[in-house]
Design a protein around this motif. Structure first.
Motif, short mmCIF file in Angstrom:
data_model
loop_
_atom_site.label_atom_id
_atom_site.label_comp_id
_atom_site.label_asym_id
_atom_site.label_seq_id
_atom_site.Cartn_x
_atom_site.Cartn_y
_atom_site.Cartn_z
N LEU A 1 0.82 -1.21 0.00
CA LEU A 1 0.00 0.00 0.00
C LEU A 1 0.86 1.26 0.00
O LEU A 1 0.49 2.26 -0.63
CB LEU A 1 -0.94 0.00 1.20
CG LEU A 1 -2.12 0.97 1.13
CD1 LEU A 1 -2.89 0.80 -0.17
CD2 LEU A 1 -3.05 0.78 2.32
N LEU A 2 1.98 1.25 0.69
CA LEU A 2 2.87 2.41 0.65
C LEU A 2 3.40 2.62 -0.77
O LEU A 2 3.50 3.75 -1.24
CB LEU A 2 4.02 2.22 1.64
CG LEU A 2 3.67 2.44 3.12
CD1 LEU A 2 4.81 1.96 4.01
CD2 LEU A 2 3.38 3.92 3.38
N GLY A 3 3.74 1.53 -1.45
CA GLY A 3 4.19 1.64 -2.83
C GLY A 3 3.11 2.18 -3.74
O GLY A 3 3.36 3.04 -4.59
N TYR A 4 1.88 1.68 -3.54
CA TYR A 4 0.75 2.16 -4.35
C TYR A 4 0.49 3.64 -4.10
O TYR A 4 0.28 4.42 -5.04
CB TYR A 4 -0.49 1.33 -4.00
CG TYR A 4 -1.76 1.82 -4.68
CD1 TYR A 4 -2.03 1.49 -6.00
CD2 TYR A 4 -2.67 2.60 -3.98
CE1 TYR A 4 -3.19 1.94 -6.61
CE2 TYR A 4 -3.83 3.06 -4.58
CZ TYR A 4 -4.09 2.72 -5.90
OH TYR A 4 -5.23 3.18 -6.51
N ALA A 5 0.51 4.04 -2.83
CA ALA A 5 0.26 5.45 -2.51
C ALA A 5 1.34 6.35 -3.09
O ALA A 5 1.05 7.44 -3.60
CB ALA A 5 0.18 5.62 -0.99
N ALA A 6 2.58 5.90 -3.04
CA ALA A 6 3.68 6.71 -3.56
C ALA A 6 3.57 6.90 -5.07
O ALA A 6 3.94 7.95 -5.61
CB ALA A 6 5.02 6.06 -3.21
N TRP B 1 -0.13 4.89 6.01
CA TRP B 1 0.62 5.29 7.19
C TRP B 1 0.23 4.46 8.41
O TRP B 1 1.05 4.17 9.29
CB TRP B 1 0.36 6.77 7.50
CG TRP B 1 1.19 7.73 6.70
CD1 TRP B 1 0.79 8.45 5.62
CD2 TRP B 1 2.56 8.08 6.93
NE1 TRP B 1 1.82 9.23 5.15
CE2 TRP B 1 2.92 9.03 5.93
CE3 TRP B 1 3.51 7.69 7.86
CZ2 TRP B 1 4.19 9.59 5.86
CZ3 TRP B 1 4.78 8.25 7.80
CH2 TRP B 1 5.11 9.18 6.81
N GLY B 2 -1.04 4.05 8.48
CA GLY B 2 -1.50 3.31 9.64
C GLY B 2 -1.01 1.87 9.70
O GLY B 2 -0.78 1.33 10.78
N LEU B 3 -0.83 1.25 8.54
CA LEU B 3 -0.41 -0.15 8.51
C LEU B 3 0.91 -0.43 9.23
O LEU B 3 1.01 -1.41 9.97
CB LEU B 3 -0.35 -0.64 7.06
CG LEU B 3 -1.68 -1.09 6.45
CD1 LEU B 3 -1.57 -1.27 4.95
CD2 LEU B 3 -2.14 -2.39 7.10
N PRO B 4 1.96 0.40 9.06
CA PRO B 4 3.19 0.14 9.82
C PRO B 4 2.98 0.18 11.34
O PRO B 4 3.61 -0.59 12.07
CB PRO B 4 4.14 1.26 9.36
CG PRO B 4 3.64 1.61 7.99
CD PRO B 4 2.16 1.47 8.07
#
Length: 329
Positions: A50-55, A190-193
């Motif tokens: 998800l961080l990769g997708y958001a970026a 941001w919440g997942l980590p």
């Protein structure tokens, strides 16, 4: 149906199907993973995806939280809506079937308006909503079958699952209360980590060890499903729905989840569905129908229909005003 309504419906169905599959994949994966470590690894996978997708899909300026409201929304997502909720789900499901776990979690829509009544000013439960919620409670009681034997057999697991449902409902309400300017996808990324860190700490505190993992093809498949499909993809759909539909309506998706979980557990894990469970499903569906009908403003629809009839009547040409030159000889 408007475009926004269609998108909300798609998000609702995607969330319900993928979350329902979580209970089946979790039950299968628990044969190979310690429960808390399984959740932690799930969030590791989902966070990276998800961080990769958001970026890749979000302008850099919109990726950074700027206010305390943004921070509060991130913590509500990571700690309550994702972290504790899933930790309690995976631990509790060691003691019961996929269908029963999903049914206990279907208390989420019942708990949400109760919490929203205290924490949110723009979401309240109407009399019709109370009736729908009461039917939902009755349906859950039929499925869980809370007699003394039931409490002695798997009662601890059901209590853990119920606490997880409370955490999920509280998280969704706190997210709405926090507000903030971040998109649902960025807030979840941001919440997942935070959820992953919490579950890793709980796993260490419980004495779980990575050496206990049995890395089989089934283990990889279960982790991939709960991390990518029921993780990153389902979270994008669910938290987006939460922003657009509100905590109470978004969490109605948990009425669809038990049906998917029960069918999946029966088809893939050989779990049985009792007659009482079927009666419970039907009762819960009745509650869902009552709650769903609340979104239909019957008075407005009547006024709209009456307006159309009036407009059509106005379009009818009065014979006395018929244009000359069209009279019959």
């Amino acid at each position: 149906m408007t475009t926004a309504s269609r998108r909300a419906l798609v998000a609702f169905v995607v969330t319900g199907v993928l979350f329902g599959g979580t209970f089946v994949a979790a039950k299968a994966g628990l044969e190979h993973f310690p429960p808390l470590l399984f959740v932690a690894l799930r969030f590791d996978v989902a966070a990276v995806a998800l961080l990769g997708y958001a970026a890749l899909t979000t302008p850099r300026a919109d990726l950074v939280p700027r206010t305390w409201s943004d921070a509060a929304g991130i913590l509500a997502t990571g700690v309550f809506a994702i972290g504790l909720t899933n930790a309690l789900l995976f631990v509790g499901q060691e003691y019961t079937t996929s269908a029963v776990a999903a049914i206990v979690f279907s208390l989420n829509p019942i708990l949400t308006p109760i919490l929203a009544a205290f924490l949110l000013s723009d979401e309240r439960l109407s009399l019709r909503g109370v009736v729908g919620m009461a039917l939902g409670v009755a349906g859950v009681a039929l499925v869980v079958n809370p007699d003394p034997a039931s409490f002695l057999s798997g009662g601890v697991g059901k209590a853990i699952l119920f606490t997880g449902a409370v955490s999920g409902a509280l998280g969704s309400v706190l997210i709405r209360r926090a507000g903030g300017d971040l998109s649902s996808t960025v807030r979840t990324a941001w919440g997942l980590p935070f959820g992953a860190l919490l579950c890793h700490l709980l796993s260490i505190g419980a004495g779980e060890s990575p050496s206990a993992i049995s890395w089989t093809p089934e283990a990889f498949a279960a982790l991939a499903y709960v991390g990518l499909f029921a993780g990153a993809i389902a979270y994008i759909a669910y938290f987006g729905l939460l922003d657009t539909a509100g905590a109470i309506r978004a969490n109605l998706v948990f009425y669809l989840v038990p049906v998917v979980a029960a069918v999946g557990g029966w088809a893939l894990l050989g779990e049985t569905i009792s007659t009482l469970a079927v009666a419970g499903f039907l009762t819960i569906f009745a509650g869902f129908a009552v709650l769903g009908s609340e979104s239909i403003d019957t008075h407005r629809q009547y006024r709209r229909l009456a307006g159309r009839v009036t407009d059509r009547s106005a379009e009818t040409v009065d014979p006395a005003e018929e244009p000359r030159g069209f009279e019959a000889d």
